[in-house]
Structures are given as structure tokens and as C-alpha cells.
Design a protein around this motif. Structure first.
Motif, PDB file in Angstrom:
ATOM      1  N   ARG A  60       3.602  -0.036  -6.389  1.00 13.88           N
ATOM      2  CA  ARG A  60       4.388  -1.157  -5.872  1.00 13.88           C
ATOM      3  C   ARG A  60       5.332  -1.591  -6.982  1.00 13.88           C
ATOM      4  O   ARG A  60       4.964  -2.367  -7.865  1.00 13.88           O
ATOM      5  CB  ARG A  60       3.483  -2.315  -5.460  1.00 13.88           C
ATOM      6  CG  ARG A  60       2.597  -1.932  -4.293  1.00 13.88           C
ATOM      7  CD  ARG A  60       2.115  -3.116  -3.537  1.00 13.88           C
ATOM      8  NE  ARG A  60       1.245  -2.675  -2.447  1.00 13.88           N
ATOM      9  CZ  ARG A  60       0.227  -3.359  -1.991  1.00 13.88           C
ATOM     10  NH1 ARG A  60      -0.055  -4.534  -2.524  1.00 13.88           N
ATOM     11  NH2 ARG A  60      -0.500  -2.896  -1.009  1.00 13.88           N
ATOM     12  N   GLY A  61       6.530  -1.056  -6.938  1.00 12.90           N
ATOM     13  CA  GLY A  61       7.496  -1.325  -8.013  1.00 12.90           C
ATOM     14  C   GLY A  61       7.050  -0.651  -9.291  1.00 12.90           C
ATOM     15  O   GLY A  61       6.825   0.554  -9.313  1.00 12.90           O
ATOM     16  N   ASP A  62       6.881  -1.428 -10.340  1.00  9.37           N
ATOM     17  CA  ASP A  62       6.479  -0.881 -11.637  1.00  9.37           C
ATOM     18  C   ASP A  62       4.979  -0.925 -11.874  1.00  9.37           C
ATOM     19  O   ASP A  62       4.525  -0.575 -12.963  1.00  9.37           O
ATOM     20  CB  ASP A  62       7.179  -1.646 -12.770  1.00  9.37           C
ATOM     21  CG  ASP A  62       8.678  -1.385 -12.799  1.00  9.37           C
ATOM     22  OD1 ASP A  62       9.109  -0.325 -12.287  1.00  9.37           O
ATOM     23  OD2 ASP A  62       9.408  -2.235 -13.326  1.00  9.37           O
ATOM     24  N   VAL A  63       4.218  -1.378 -10.899  1.00  8.03           N
ATOM     25  CA  VAL A  63       2.766  -1.490 -11.076  1.00  8.03           C
ATOM     26  C   VAL A  63       2.035  -0.703  -9.997  1.00  8.03           C
ATOM     27  O   VAL A  63       2.615  -0.303  -8.992  1.00  8.03           O
ATOM     28  CB  VAL A  63       2.299  -2.964 -11.062  1.00  8.03           C
ATOM     29  CG1 VAL A  63       2.929  -3.746 -12.202  1.00  8.03           C
ATOM     30  CG2 VAL A  63       2.579  -3.617  -9.728  1.00  8.03           C
ATOM     31  N   ARG A  64       0.755  -0.524 -10.244  1.00  6.08           N
ATOM     32  CA  ARG A  64      -0.116   0.101  -9.254  1.00  6.08           C
ATOM     33  C   ARG A  64      -1.168  -0.903  -8.835  1.00  6.08           C
ATOM     34  O   ARG A  64      -1.620  -1.717  -9.630  1.00  6.08           O
ATOM     35  CB  ARG A  64      -0.850   1.304  -9.848  1.00  6.08           C
ATOM     36  CG  ARG A  64      -0.205   2.654  -9.688  1.00  6.08           C
ATOM     37  CD  ARG A  64       1.138   2.724 -10.238  1.00  6.08           C
ATOM     38  NE  ARG A  64       1.715   4.069 -10.105  1.00  6.08           N
ATOM     39  CZ  ARG A  64       2.716   4.476 -10.831  1.00  6.08           C
ATOM     40  NH1 ARG A  64       3.261   3.693 -11.722  1.00  6.08           N
ATOM     41  NH2 ARG A  64       3.225   5.670 -10.643  1.00  6.08           N
ATOM     42  N   VAL A  65      -1.555  -0.819  -7.559  1.00  8.64           N
ATOM     43  CA  VAL A  65      -2.667  -1.598  -7.033  1.00  8.64           C
ATOM     44  C   VAL A  65      -3.708  -0.598  -6.553  1.00  8.64           C
ATOM     45  O   VAL A  65      -3.403   0.580  -6.334  1.00  8.64           O
ATOM     46  CB  VAL A  65      -2.235  -2.551  -5.888  1.00  8.64           C
ATOM     47  CG1 VAL A  65      -1.258  -3.592  -6.405  1.00  8.64           C
ATOM     48  CG2 VAL A  65      -1.657  -1.781  -4.722  1.00  8.64           C
ATOM     49  N   ALA A  66      -4.923  -1.055  -6.384  1.00  8.53           N
ATOM     50  CA  ALA A  66      -5.983  -0.164  -5.916  1.00  8.53           C
ATOM     51  C   ALA A  66      -5.601   0.395  -4.553  1.00  8.53           C
ATOM     52  O   ALA A  66      -5.171  -0.336  -3.662  1.00  8.53           O
ATOM     53  CB  ALA A  66      -7.310  -0.918  -5.836  1.00  8.53           C
ATOM     54  N   GLY A  67      -5.748   1.685  -4.396  1.00  9.20           N
ATOM     55  CA  GLY A  67      -5.439   2.347  -3.138  1.00  9.20           C
ATOM     56  C   GLY A  67      -6.644   2.406  -2.226  1.00  9.20           C
ATOM     57  O   GLY A  67      -7.755   2.015  -2.597  1.00  9.20           O
ATOM     58  N   ARG A  68      -6.429   2.954  -1.046  1.00 10.50           N
ATOM     59  CA  ARG A  68      -7.510   2.972  -0.062  1.00 10.50           C
ATOM     60  C   ARG A  68      -8.637   3.926  -0.423  1.00 10.50           C
ATOM     61  O   ARG A  68      -9.732   3.817   0.123  1.00 10.50           O
ATOM     62  CB  ARG A  68      -6.962   3.266   1.321  1.00 10.50           C
ATOM     63  CG  ARG A  68      -6.280   4.583   1.453  1.00 10.50           C
ATOM     64  CD  ARG A  68      -5.754   4.758   2.844  1.00 10.50           C
ATOM     65  NE  ARG A  68      -4.789   5.866   2.845  1.00 10.50           N
ATOM     66  CZ  ARG A  68      -4.058   6.194   3.842  1.00 10.50           C
ATOM     67  NH1 ARG A  68      -4.151   5.506   4.956  1.00 10.50           N
ATOM     68  NH2 ARG A  68      -3.237   7.195   3.772  1.00 10.50           N
ATOM     69  N   ARG A  69      -8.394   4.858  -1.341  1.00  6.55           N
ATOM     70  CA  ARG A  69      -9.455   5.786  -1.748  1.00  6.55           C
ATOM     71  C   ARG A  69     -10.082   5.414  -3.086  1.00  6.55           C
ATOM     72  O   ARG A  69     -10.835   6.198  -3.667  1.00  6.55           O
ATOM     73  CB  ARG A  69      -8.915   7.210  -1.792  1.00  6.55           C
ATOM     74  CG  ARG A  69      -8.562   7.731  -0.405  1.00  6.55           C
ATOM     75  CD  ARG A  69      -8.199   9.178  -0.408  1.00  6.55           C
ATOM     76  NE  ARG A  69      -9.332   9.968  -0.868  1.00  6.55           N
ATOM     77  CZ  ARG A  69      -9.198  11.184  -1.374  1.00  6.55           C
ATOM     78  NH1 ARG A  69      -8.027  11.753  -1.501  1.00  6.55           N
ATOM     79  NH2 ARG A  69     -10.268  11.858  -1.765  1.00  6.55           N
ATOM     80  N   MET A  70      -9.772   4.214  -3.583  1.00  9.48           N
ATOM     81  CA  MET A  70     -10.359   3.765  -4.845  1.00  9.48           C
ATOM     82  C   MET A  70     -11.876   3.837  -4.740  1.00  9.48           C
ATOM     83  O   MET A  70     -12.449   3.390  -3.768  1.00  9.48           O
ATOM     84  CB  MET A  70      -9.929   2.330  -5.161  1.00  9.48           C
ATOM     85  CG  MET A  70     -10.559   1.742  -6.420  1.00  9.48           C
ATOM     86  SD  MET A  70     -10.273   2.643  -7.941  1.00  9.48           S
ATOM     87  CE  MET A  70      -8.532   2.485  -8.133  1.00  9.48           C
ATOM     88  N   GLY A  71     -12.498   4.402  -5.722  1.00  8.30           N
ATOM     89  CA  GLY A  71     -13.946   4.507  -5.709  1.00  8.30           C
ATOM     90  C   GLY A  71     -14.440   5.875  -5.277  1.00  8.30           C
ATOM     91  O   GLY A  71     -15.558   6.258  -5.589  1.00  8.30           O
ATOM     92  N   GLU A  72     -13.578   6.632  -4.580  1.00  7.77           N
ATOM     93  CA  GLU A  72     -13.962   7.999  -4.235  1.00  7.77           C
ATOM     94  C   GLU A  72     -13.748   8.890  -5.444  1.00  7.77           C
ATOM     95  O   GLU A  72     -13.011   8.561  -6.366  1.00  7.77           O
ATOM     96  CB  GLU A  72     -13.117   8.527  -3.072  1.00  7.77           C
ATOM     97  CG  GLU A  72     -13.384   7.822  -1.763  1.00  7.77           C
ATOM     98  CD  GLU A  72     -12.543   8.387  -0.619  1.00  7.77           C
ATOM     99  OE1 GLU A  72     -12.057   9.530  -0.743  1.00  7.77           O
ATOM    100  OE2 GLU A  72     -12.353   7.669   0.365  1.00  7.77           O
ATOM    101  N   ASN A  73     -14.346  10.052  -5.430  1.00  2.00           N
ATOM    102  CA  ASN A  73     -14.204  11.013  -6.509  1.00  2.00           C
ATOM    103  C   ASN A  73     -12.749  11.471  -6.593  1.00  2.00           C
ATOM    104  O   ASN A  73     -12.143  11.759  -5.580  1.00  2.00           O
ATOM    105  CB  ASN A  73     -15.135  12.207  -6.243  1.00  2.00           C
ATOM    106  CG  ASN A  73     -15.281  13.112  -7.430  1.00  2.00           C
ATOM    107  OD1 ASN A  73     -14.452  13.106  -8.325  1.00  2.00           O
ATOM    108  ND2 ASN A  73     -16.329  13.879  -7.429  1.00  2.00           N
ATOM    109  N   LEU A  74     -12.197  11.544  -7.793  1.00  2.00           N
ATOM    110  CA  LEU A  74     -10.816  11.970  -7.969  1.00  2.00           C
ATOM    111  C   LEU A  74     -10.626  13.458  -7.726  1.00  2.00           C
ATOM    112  O   LEU A  74      -9.525  13.923  -7.541  1.00  2.00           O
ATOM    113  CB  LEU A  74     -10.329  11.648  -9.390  1.00  2.00           C
ATOM    114  CG  LEU A  74      -9.861  10.232  -9.636  1.00  2.00           C
ATOM    115  CD1 LEU A  74      -9.533  10.031 -11.099  1.00  2.00           C
ATOM    116  CD2 LEU A  74      -8.647   9.900  -8.793  1.00  2.00           C
ATOM    117  N   LEU A  75     -11.680  14.229  -7.747  1.00  2.00           N
ATOM    118  CA  LEU A  75     -11.539  15.688  -7.556  1.00  2.00           C
ATOM    119  C   LEU A  75     -11.772  16.080  -6.124  1.00  2.00           C
ATOM    120  O   LEU A  75     -12.490  15.540  -5.389  1.00  2.00           O
ATOM    121  CB  LEU A  75     -12.528  16.434  -8.455  1.00  2.00           C
ATOM    122  CG  LEU A  75     -12.279  16.215  -9.936  1.00  2.00           C
ATOM    123  CD1 LEU A  75     -13.375  16.891 -10.745  1.00  2.00           C
ATOM    124  CD2 LEU A  75     -10.940  16.758 -10.343  1.00  2.00           C
TER     125      LEU A  75
END
Length: 75
Positions: A60-75
């Protein structure tokens, strides 16, 4: 990210640190990621873009907010 190589263990560690960060902060900028992961700006920007594509974060512009998959495994 194609220019960066991280082990699955390191990616899991980064995911945990990012999750912990968002538990106490509503948004994250490049400086925030640099601080919590101890990476350079040159590494942080492509990492954030990759994390956005995984939908862990949402830009969101120059920042990031938690997305809908936050907490899931990144791989």
C-alpha cells in the motif's frame, strides 16, 4: 527472488520474524524489513516484492500490511 538464494530454514526464520513484527506493528516499510532480518536495502526490496507475491503482505504505497496469507508457510 531469483537473485537471492535462501535455504528453506532461513525462509522459515524470516517468516517467523515477519509474523512477529506484524503482531505489534500495523505496517512495514523497507527499513522495517532491513532491521528485523538484518539485510541490505538491495536485498530487502526484492524480498518484499517476493513476499507480496506470496500474499503474505500487501503493498500500500511505500508500506506493506499483513496479507491474507500471513501466517501460512512461505514455501
Amino acid at each position: 527472488p531469483p537473485d537471492l538464494l535462501f535455504t528453506s530454514k532461513r525462509i522459515a526464520e524470516m517468516g517467523s520474524k515477519i509474523r512477529d513484527y506484524f503482531a505489534t506493528h500495523p505496517e512495514m516499510g523497507v527499513a522495517g524489513l532491513k532491521e528485523i532480518l538484518g539485510v541490505s536495502r538491495k536485498q530487502a526490496v526484492p524480498l518484499l516484492e517476493w513476499i507480496d507475491r506470496q500474499r503474505w503482505t500487501e503493498r500500500r504505497g511505500d508500506v506493506r500490511v499483513a496479507g491474507r496469507r500471513m501466517g501460512e508457510n512461505l514455501l
